[in-house]
Design a protein around this motif. Structure first.
Motif, PDB file in Angstrom:
ATOM      1  N   ILE A  92       0.856  -1.181   0.000  1.00  0.00           N
ATOM      2  CA  ILE A  92       0.000   0.000   0.000  1.00  0.00           C
ATOM      3  C   ILE A  92       0.893   1.232   0.000  1.00  0.00           C
ATOM      4  CG2 ILE A  92      -1.953  -1.122   1.140  1.00  0.00           C
ATOM      5  CD1 ILE A  92      -1.127   0.326   3.715  1.00  0.00           C
ATOM      6  N   GLU A  93       0.323   2.334  -0.419  1.00  0.00           N
ATOM      7  CA  GLU A  93       1.065   3.585  -0.412  1.00  0.00           C
ATOM      8  C   GLU A  93       0.715   4.371   0.842  1.00  0.00           C
ATOM      9  OE1 GLU A  93       1.271   7.696  -2.925  1.00  0.00           O
ATOM     10  OE2 GLU A  93       1.146   5.833  -4.082  1.00  0.00           O
ATOM     11  N   ILE A  94       1.744   4.765   1.571  1.00  0.00           N
ATOM     12  CA  ILE A  94       1.575   5.594   2.759  1.00  0.00           C
ATOM     13  C   ILE A  94       2.480   6.800   2.601  1.00  0.00           C
ATOM     14  CG2 ILE A  94       1.829   5.763   5.256  1.00  0.00           C
ATOM     15  CD1 ILE A  94       1.334   2.760   5.430  1.00  0.00           C
ATOM     16  N   GLU A  95       1.881   7.976   2.554  1.00  0.00           N
ATOM     17  CA  GLU A  95       2.615   9.230   2.398  1.00  0.00           C
ATOM     18  C   GLU A  95       3.590   9.181   1.234  1.00  0.00           C
ATOM     19  OE1 GLU A  95       4.239  10.262   6.242  1.00  0.00           O
ATOM     20  OE2 GLU A  95       2.250  10.563   7.078  1.00  0.00           O
ATOM     21  N   GLY A  96       3.119   8.686   0.083  1.00  0.00           N
ATOM     22  CA  GLY A  96       3.918   8.664  -1.127  1.00  0.00           C
ATOM     23  C   GLY A  96       4.957   7.560  -1.184  1.00  0.00           C
ATOM     24  N   ARG A  97       4.955   6.665  -0.235  1.00  0.00           N
ATOM     25  CA  ARG A  97       5.956   5.584  -0.174  1.00  0.00           C
ATOM     26  C   ARG A  97       5.258   4.233  -0.230  1.00  0.00           C
ATOM     27  NH1 ARG A  97       8.924   4.758   5.388  1.00  0.00           N
ATOM     28  NH2 ARG A  97       9.308   2.559   5.144  1.00  0.00           N
ATOM     29  N   GLN A  98       5.773   3.320  -1.022  1.00  0.00           N
ATOM     30  CA  GLN A  98       5.220   1.974  -1.088  1.00  0.00           C
ATOM     31  C   GLN A  98       5.673   1.194   0.147  1.00  0.00           C
ATOM     32  OE1 GLN A  98       3.038   0.729  -3.506  1.00  0.00           O
ATOM     33  NE2 GLN A  98       3.005   2.909  -4.016  1.00  0.00           N
ATOM     34  N   VAL A  99       4.719   0.616   0.863  1.00  0.00           N
ATOM     35  CA  VAL A  99       5.018  -0.128   2.074  1.00  0.00           C
ATOM     36  C   VAL A  99       4.503  -1.556   1.905  1.00  0.00           C
ATOM     37  CG1 VAL A  99       4.613  -0.289   4.562  1.00  0.00           C
ATOM     38  CG2 VAL A  99       4.883   1.952   3.491  1.00  0.00           C
ATOM     39  N   ALA A 100       5.403  -2.525   2.074  1.00  0.00           N
ATOM     40  CA  ALA A 100       5.032  -3.933   2.008  1.00  0.00           C
ATOM     41  C   ALA A 100       4.437  -4.348   3.351  1.00  0.00           C
ATOM     42  CB  ALA A 100       6.248  -4.787   1.679  1.00  0.00           C
ATOM     43  N   VAL A 101       3.374  -5.133   3.280  1.00  0.00           N
ATOM     44  CA  VAL A 101       2.658  -5.573   4.480  1.00  0.00           C
ATOM     45  C   VAL A 101       2.473  -7.078   4.398  1.00  0.00           C
ATOM     46  CG1 VAL A 101       0.532  -5.338   5.828  1.00  0.00           C
ATOM     47  CG2 VAL A 101       1.394  -3.384   4.530  1.00  0.00           C
ATOM     48  N   ARG A 102       2.704  -7.742   5.499  1.00  0.00           N
ATOM     49  CA  ARG A 102       2.390  -9.162   5.610  1.00  0.00           C
ATOM     50  C   ARG A 102       1.357  -9.319   6.707  1.00  0.00           C
ATOM     51  NH1 ARG A 102       6.509 -13.192   7.784  1.00  0.00           N
ATOM     52  NH2 ARG A 102       4.696 -14.419   7.288  1.00  0.00           N
ATOM     53  N   ALA A 103       0.835 -10.499   6.853  1.00  0.00           N
ATOM     54  CA  ALA A 103      -0.144 -10.751   7.915  1.00  0.00           C
ATOM     55  C   ALA A 103       0.221 -12.028   8.656  1.00  0.00           C
ATOM     56  CB  ALA A 103      -1.550 -10.867   7.331  1.00  0.00           C
ATOM     57  N   TRP A 104      -0.233 -12.063   9.878  1.00  0.00           N
ATOM     58  CA  TRP A 104      -0.162 -13.246  10.722  1.00  0.00           C
ATOM     59  C   TRP A 104      -1.600 -13.593  11.079  1.00  0.00           C
ATOM     60  CZ3 TRP A 104       4.582 -15.327  11.662  1.00  0.00           C
ATOM     61  CH2 TRP A 104       5.683 -14.510  11.410  1.00  0.00           C
ATOM     62  N   LYS A 105      -1.897 -14.880  11.172  1.00  0.00           N
ATOM     63  CA  LYS A 105      -3.278 -15.308  11.429  1.00  0.00           C
ATOM     64  C   LYS A 105      -3.402 -15.934  12.819  1.00  0.00           C
ATOM     65  CE  LYS A 105      -6.933 -18.263   9.579  1.00  0.00           C
ATOM     66  NZ  LYS A 105      -7.243 -19.289   8.575  1.00  0.00           N
ATOM     67  N   THR A 112     -19.295 -23.411  19.633  1.00  0.00           N
ATOM     68  CA  THR A 112     -19.873 -24.377  18.696  1.00  0.00           C
ATOM     69  C   THR A 112     -18.832 -24.943  17.738  1.00  0.00           C
ATOM     70  OG1 THR A 112     -20.386 -22.662  17.086  1.00  0.00           O
ATOM     71  CG2 THR A 112     -22.093 -23.148  18.728  1.00  0.00           C
ATOM     72  N   GLY A 113     -17.611 -24.448  17.828  1.00  0.00           N
ATOM     73  CA  GLY A 113     -16.564 -24.873  16.904  1.00  0.00           C
ATOM     74  C   GLY A 113     -16.403 -23.938  15.721  1.00  0.00           C
ATOM     75  N   ALA A 114     -17.313 -22.976  15.574  1.00  0.00           N
ATOM     76  CA  ALA A 114     -17.180 -21.989  14.499  1.00  0.00           C
ATOM     77  C   ALA A 114     -15.948 -21.127  14.787  1.00  0.00           C
ATOM     78  CB  ALA A 114     -18.432 -21.119  14.408  1.00  0.00           C
ATOM     79  N   THR A 115     -15.353 -20.587  13.726  1.00  0.00           N
ATOM     80  CA  THR A 115     -14.113 -19.837  13.902  1.00  0.00           C
ATOM     81  C   THR A 115     -14.190 -18.442  13.294  1.00  0.00           C
ATOM     82  OG1 THR A 115     -13.175 -20.706  11.850  1.00  0.00           O
ATOM     83  CG2 THR A 115     -12.719 -21.947  13.876  1.00  0.00           C
ATOM     84  N   VAL A 116     -13.344 -17.563  13.817  1.00  0.00           N
ATOM     85  CA  VAL A 116     -13.154 -16.231  13.269  1.00  0.00           C
ATOM     86  C   VAL A 116     -11.656 -16.072  13.030  1.00  0.00           C
ATOM     87  CG1 VAL A 116     -13.213 -13.754  13.772  1.00  0.00           C
ATOM     88  CG2 VAL A 116     -15.156 -15.194  14.394  1.00  0.00           C
ATOM     89  N   ALA A 117     -11.284 -15.756  11.804  1.00  0.00           N
ATOM     90  CA  ALA A 117      -9.878 -15.512  11.473  1.00  0.00           C
ATOM     91  C   ALA A 117      -9.533 -14.072  11.809  1.00  0.00           C
ATOM     92  CB  ALA A 117      -9.627 -15.777   9.993  1.00  0.00           C
ATOM     93  N   VAL A 118      -8.425 -13.893  12.517  1.00  0.00           N
ATOM     94  CA  VAL A 118      -7.922 -12.569  12.859  1.00  0.00           C
ATOM     95  C   VAL A 118      -6.579 -12.412  12.155  1.00  0.00           C
ATOM     96  CG1 VAL A 118      -7.210 -11.001  14.702  1.00  0.00           C
ATOM     97  CG2 VAL A 118      -9.037 -12.680  15.121  1.00  0.00           C
ATOM     98  N   TYR A 119      -6.461 -11.377  11.329  1.00  0.00           N
ATOM     99  CA  TYR A 119      -5.213 -11.106  10.616  1.00  0.00           C
ATOM    100  C   TYR A 119      -4.548  -9.890  11.248  1.00  0.00           C
ATOM    101  CZ  TYR A 119      -6.896 -14.456   7.274  1.00  0.00           C
ATOM    102  OH  TYR A 119      -7.342 -15.615   6.693  1.00  0.00           O
ATOM    103  N   LEU A 120      -3.332 -10.091  11.722  1.00  0.00           N
ATOM    104  CA  LEU A 120      -2.568  -9.010  12.332  1.00  0.00           C
ATOM    105  C   LEU A 120      -1.538  -8.541  11.322  1.00  0.00           C
ATOM    106  CD1 LEU A 120      -3.046 -11.331  14.875  1.00  0.00           C
ATOM    107  CD2 LEU A 120      -2.626  -9.155  15.976  1.00  0.00           C
ATOM    108  N   LEU A 121      -1.642  -7.289  10.905  1.00  0.00           N
ATOM    109  CA  LEU A 121      -0.780  -6.732   9.872  1.00  0.00           C
ATOM    110  C   LEU A 121       0.583  -6.368  10.445  1.00  0.00           C
ATOM    111  CD1 LEU A 121      -3.354  -4.402   8.095  1.00  0.00           C
ATOM    112  CD2 LEU A 121      -2.877  -6.828   7.662  1.00  0.00           C
ATOM    113  N   ASP A 122       1.623  -6.564   9.610  1.00  0.00           N
ATOM    114  CA  ASP A 122       2.997  -6.385  10.060  1.00  0.00           C
ATOM    115  C   ASP A 122       3.832  -5.834   8.909  1.00  0.00           C
ATOM    116  OD1 ASP A 122       5.418  -6.650  11.419  1.00  0.00           O
ATOM    117  OD2 ASP A 122       5.380  -8.842  11.445  1.00  0.00           O
ATOM    118  N   THR A 123       4.616  -4.809   9.182  1.00  0.00           N
ATOM    119  CA  THR A 123       5.517  -4.266   8.159  1.00  0.00           C
ATOM    120  C   THR A 123       6.973  -4.608   8.442  1.00  0.00           C
ATOM    121  OG1 THR A 123       5.670  -2.152   9.320  1.00  0.00           O
ATOM    122  CG2 THR A 123       3.990  -2.345   7.592  1.00  0.00           C
ATOM    123  N   ASP A 124       7.239  -5.385   9.483  1.00  0.00           N
ATOM    124  CA  ASP A 124       8.599  -5.783   9.817  1.00  0.00           C
ATOM    125  C   ASP A 124       8.919  -7.074   9.068  1.00  0.00           C
ATOM    126  OD1 ASP A 124      11.093  -6.036  10.909  1.00  0.00           O
ATOM    127  OD2 ASP A 124      10.403  -6.512  12.924  1.00  0.00           O
TER     128      ASP A 124
END
Length: 173
Positions: A92-105, A112-124
């Motif tokens: 994504i572009e932040i303040e004119g700079r391209q920033v790579a982002v990854r996620a952790w789940k 009931t066994g149903a699930t919710v995926a949580v994605y934590l964004l990380d630029t490191d």
């Protein structure tokens, strides 16, 4: 009832979420509320995906001495030990700079066994660590937070990241 795979889900964005005491990505009320909300959503099998941020240095641990004076200790942690790595990357572009982002789940499992995926964004990212300042230092992390999680247009950049990572959601306002 579990949602079918590839079923559009609601995208939920929060600056912090209390997922587990060993994952210090929250400091108090907002994080606790967000975590409780996600546990309830999983219990009810609501099709939802959550997005937040990795805080590698964690929130601090607060201690009060005998006179009531507060001291803080950093709470560093490594998502490699507690979260599932997501291979896809987004840019994504932040303040004119391209920033790579990854996620952790992280997966919240309801009664009931149903699930919710949580994605934590990380630029490191490992490929960026050898050059220049650390990507998750406060100024870049803050701009990512403001842009992706709470940013303008109801988290439009956060939705862009989900799209680039091929995570299905339903855009609602």
């Amino acid at each position: 009832m579990k949602p079918k795979q590839n079923t559009p889900v609601i995208a939920y964005f929060s600056m912090e979420i209390a997922l587990d005491p060993n994952i210090p990505t929250y400091s108090g009320g907002l994080g606790m509320l967000a975590g409780d909300t996600l546990r309830s959503v999983a219990d009810l099998a609501v099709p939802l995906v959550a997005v937040s941020l990795v805080y590698r240095r964690g929130y601090f641990r607060q201690h009060l001495d005998g006179s009531g004076q507060q001291t803080e200790q950093p709470q560093p942690w490594d998502p490699n030990h507690t979260l599932e790595a997501v291979d896809e990357r987004a840019t994504i572009e932040i303040e004119g700079r391209q920033v790579a982002v990854r996620a952790w789940k992280y997966t919240v499992i309801g009664v009931t066994g149903a699930t919710v995926a949580v994605y934590l964004l990380d630029t490191d990212l490992p490929e960026k660590r050898s050059s220049g300042p650390r990507a998750n230092e406060f100024p870049v992390r803050r701009r990512l937070a403001l842009s992706a999680v709470s940013g303008s247009s109801s988290g439009a950049r956060g939705l862009q990241i989900l799209q680039q990572m091929a995570i299905t959601y339903s855009a609602t306002t």
